[in-house]
Scaffold this motif. Sequence first.
Motif, PDB file in Angstrom:
ATOM      1  N   THR A 104       0.854  -1.261   0.130  1.00  0.00           N
ATOM      2  CA  THR A 104      -0.053  -0.045  -0.121  1.00  0.00           C
ATOM      3  C   THR A 104       0.813   1.170  -0.134  1.00  0.00           C
ATOM      4  N   LYS A 105       1.948   1.333   1.131  1.00  0.00           N
ATOM      5  CA  LYS A 105       2.849   2.316   0.987  1.00  0.00           C
ATOM      6  C   LYS A 105       3.504   2.482  -0.345  1.00  0.00           C
ATOM      7  N   LYS A 106       3.950   1.559  -0.897  1.00  0.00           N
ATOM      8  CA  LYS A 106       4.866   1.759  -2.180  1.00  0.00           C
ATOM      9  C   LYS A 106       3.863   2.217  -3.261  1.00  0.00           C
ATOM     10  N   THR A 107       2.881   1.679  -3.375  1.00  0.00           N
ATOM     11  CA  THR A 107       1.803   1.890  -4.384  1.00  0.00           C
ATOM     12  C   THR A 107       1.323   3.595  -4.408  1.00  0.00           C
ATOM     13  N   VAL A 108       0.892   3.856  -3.215  1.00  0.00           N
ATOM     14  CA  VAL A 108       0.319   5.412  -2.905  1.00  0.00           C
ATOM     15  C   VAL A 108       1.451   6.266  -3.187  1.00  0.00           C
ATOM     16  N   ASP A 109       2.643   5.960  -2.385  1.00  0.00           N
ATOM     17  CA  ASP A 109       3.745   7.030  -2.567  1.00  0.00           C
ATOM     18  C   ASP A 109       4.028   7.027  -4.117  1.00  0.00           C
ATOM     19  N   LYS A 110       4.010   5.987  -4.847  1.00  0.00           N
ATOM     20  CA  LYS A 110       4.516   6.139  -6.342  1.00  0.00           C
ATOM     21  C   LYS A 110       3.383   6.822  -7.169  1.00  0.00           C
ATOM     22  N   SER A 111       2.135   6.438  -6.712  1.00  0.00           N
ATOM     23  CA  SER A 111       0.829   7.140  -7.550  1.00  0.00           C
ATOM     24  C   SER A 111       0.745   8.531  -7.342  1.00  0.00           C
ATOM     25  N   THR A 112       0.919   9.037  -6.128  1.00  0.00           N
ATOM     26  CA  THR A 112       0.673  10.249  -5.553  1.00  0.00           C
ATOM     27  C   THR A 112       1.712  11.516  -5.208  1.00  0.00           C
ATOM     28  N   GLY A 113       2.818  10.840  -5.196  1.00  0.00           N
ATOM     29  CA  GLY A 113       3.997  11.563  -5.238  1.00  0.00           C
ATOM     30  C   GLY A 113       4.137  12.099  -3.802  1.00  0.00           C
ATOM     31  N   LYS A 114       3.531  11.524  -2.840  1.00  0.00           N
ATOM     32  CA  LYS A 114       3.580  11.966  -1.384  1.00  0.00           C
ATOM     33  C   LYS A 114       3.846  10.587  -0.671  1.00  0.00           C
ATOM     34  N   SER A 115       4.156  10.854   0.525  1.00  0.00           N
ATOM     35  CA  SER A 115       4.763   9.581   1.525  1.00  0.00           C
ATOM     36  C   SER A 115       3.586   9.210   2.621  1.00  0.00           C
ATOM     37  N   LEU A 116       3.168   8.123   2.041  1.00  0.00           N
ATOM     38  CA  LEU A 116       2.002   7.597   3.093  1.00  0.00           C
ATOM     39  C   LEU A 116       3.006   7.148   4.241  1.00  0.00           C
ATOM     40  N   LYS A 117       2.196   7.347   5.556  1.00  0.00           N
ATOM     41  CA  LYS A 117       2.664   6.898   6.602  1.00  0.00           C
ATOM     42  C   LYS A 117       1.540   5.870   7.463  1.00  0.00           C
ATOM     43  N   PHE A 118       2.000   4.873   8.213  1.00  0.00           N
ATOM     44  CA  PHE A 118       1.042   3.957   8.607  1.00  0.00           C
ATOM     45  C   PHE A 118       1.192   3.709  10.015  1.00  0.00           C
ATOM     46  N   ALA A 119       0.479   3.254  10.790  1.00  0.00           N
ATOM     47  CA  ALA A 119       0.383   2.823  12.126  1.00  0.00           C
ATOM     48  C   ALA A 119       1.706   1.665  12.377  1.00  0.00           C
ATOM     49  N   ALA A 120       2.293   1.824  13.478  1.00  0.00           N
ATOM     50  CA  ALA A 120       3.273   0.772  13.652  1.00  0.00           C
ATOM     51  C   ALA A 120       2.637  -0.280  14.206  1.00  0.00           C
ATOM     52  N   THR A 121       1.361  -0.380  14.362  1.00  0.00           N
ATOM     53  CA  THR A 121       0.551  -1.488  15.465  1.00  0.00           C
ATOM     54  C   THR A 121      -0.536  -1.908  14.361  1.00  0.00           C
ATOM     55  N   LEU A 122      -0.694  -3.393  14.087  1.00  0.00           N
ATOM     56  CA  LEU A 122      -1.721  -4.141  13.625  1.00  0.00           C
ATOM     57  C   LEU A 122      -3.081  -4.318  14.564  1.00  0.00           C
ATOM     58  N   GLN A 123      -4.092  -4.181  14.382  1.00  0.00           N
ATOM     59  CA  GLN A 123      -5.194  -4.245  15.338  1.00  0.00           C
ATOM     60  C   GLN A 123      -5.980  -5.502  14.829  1.00  0.00           C
ATOM     61  N   GLU A 124      -6.060  -6.362  16.007  1.00  0.00           N
ATOM     62  CA  GLU A 124      -6.739  -7.774  15.657  1.00  0.00           C
ATOM     63  C   GLU A 124      -8.234  -7.292  15.599  1.00  0.00           C
ATOM     64  N   ILE A 125      -9.082  -7.718  14.710  1.00  0.00           N
ATOM     65  CA  ILE A 125     -10.471  -7.509  14.762  1.00  0.00           C
ATOM     66  C   ILE A 125     -11.307  -8.367  14.682  1.00  0.00           C
ATOM     67  N   PRO A 126     -12.440  -8.521  15.055  1.00  0.00           N
ATOM     68  CA  PRO A 126     -13.450  -9.867  15.173  1.00  0.00           C
ATOM     69  C   PRO A 126     -14.047 -10.164  13.684  1.00  0.00           C
ATOM     70  N   LYS A 127     -14.129  -8.970  12.861  1.00  0.00           N
ATOM     71  CA  LYS A 127     -14.926  -9.074  11.550  1.00  0.00           C
ATOM     72  C   LYS A 127     -14.264  -7.814  10.756  1.00  0.00           C
ATOM     73  N   VAL A 128     -14.648  -8.085   9.335  1.00  0.00           N
ATOM     74  CA  VAL A 128     -14.387  -7.067   8.399  1.00  0.00           C
ATOM     75  C   VAL A 128     -15.547  -6.337   8.024  1.00  0.00           C
ATOM     76  N   SER A 129     -15.589  -5.023   7.617  1.00  0.00           N
ATOM     77  CA  SER A 129     -16.863  -4.495   7.110  1.00  0.00           C
ATOM     78  C   SER A 129     -16.264  -3.224   6.460  1.00  0.00           C
ATOM     79  N   LEU A 130     -17.146  -3.047   5.425  1.00  0.00           N
ATOM     80  CA  LEU A 130     -17.330  -1.904   4.792  1.00  0.00           C
ATOM     81  C   LEU A 130     -17.994  -0.600   5.441  1.00  0.00           C
ATOM     82  N   LYS A 131     -17.179   0.770   5.525  1.00  0.00           N
ATOM     83  CA  LYS A 131     -17.408   1.550   6.306  1.00  0.00           C
ATOM     84  C   LYS A 131     -17.727   2.967   5.459  1.00  0.00           C
ATOM     85  N   PRO A 132     -18.608   3.842   6.070  1.00  0.00           N
ATOM     86  CA  PRO A 132     -18.513   5.125   4.924  1.00  0.00           C
ATOM     87  C   PRO A 132     -17.259   5.777   5.071  1.00  0.00           C
ATOM     88  N   ASP A 133     -16.915   6.487   4.250  1.00  0.00           N
ATOM     89  CA  ASP A 133     -17.772   7.160   2.976  1.00  0.00           C
ATOM     90  C   ASP A 133     -17.737   6.546   1.851  1.00  0.00           C
TER      91      ASP A 133
END
Length: 176
Positions: A17-46
């Motif tokens: 995700t970082k490599k793709t977004v950095d290359k396609s936007t010319g910006k530097s994407l940051k991400f949290a140093a922590t993964l979260q364990e979640i019980p389910k996945v869902s699509l959320k607004p917007d």
Amino acid sequence: MSTQTIDLVARLFCQATKKTVDKSTGKSLKFAATLQEIPKVSLKPDIGCFVQFNGDYNGLVIMNFSGDAAMGLYRSYMLTMGMPESELANDYTSAEVVDTIGEMTNQIMGRALRMVESNYELTSYMGQPKAIALNSAIVLTPESEFQASRRICFNLDSHRFYMELSLERTEFIPMK
């Protein structure tokens, strides 16, 4: 399922995700140093985008964006491609923005699946990501063998967006 396997896969998806977004936007994407364990996945607004992948390992990825995050990514992406600012869409619900989010997710997933193949010699194939503008959350329930889920938080120009990954019960065990 080994927690380690989904965490290894999640880290590769994060790097993709970082490599793709950095290359396609010319910006530097940051991400949290922590993964979260979640019980389910869902699509959320917007805007939510989902894609299932199958092959040597199987899973589901969801990308969730606020309207502001989607617009920020869309604008940076289109301006980097050379589109004049006067021709850009002004609303996150416009087809152009939703389609761009779907295309970026497609690029991210292609890179992520290639990275897993490069690291583990296991191949998976994805369908076309589906991006939609939403005004309420939709929970996606993968088949019962999908046991582990993680959320990764990204930040681009103070706009946060999220990847949710659900992976089948599997463990990658090196034979070397």
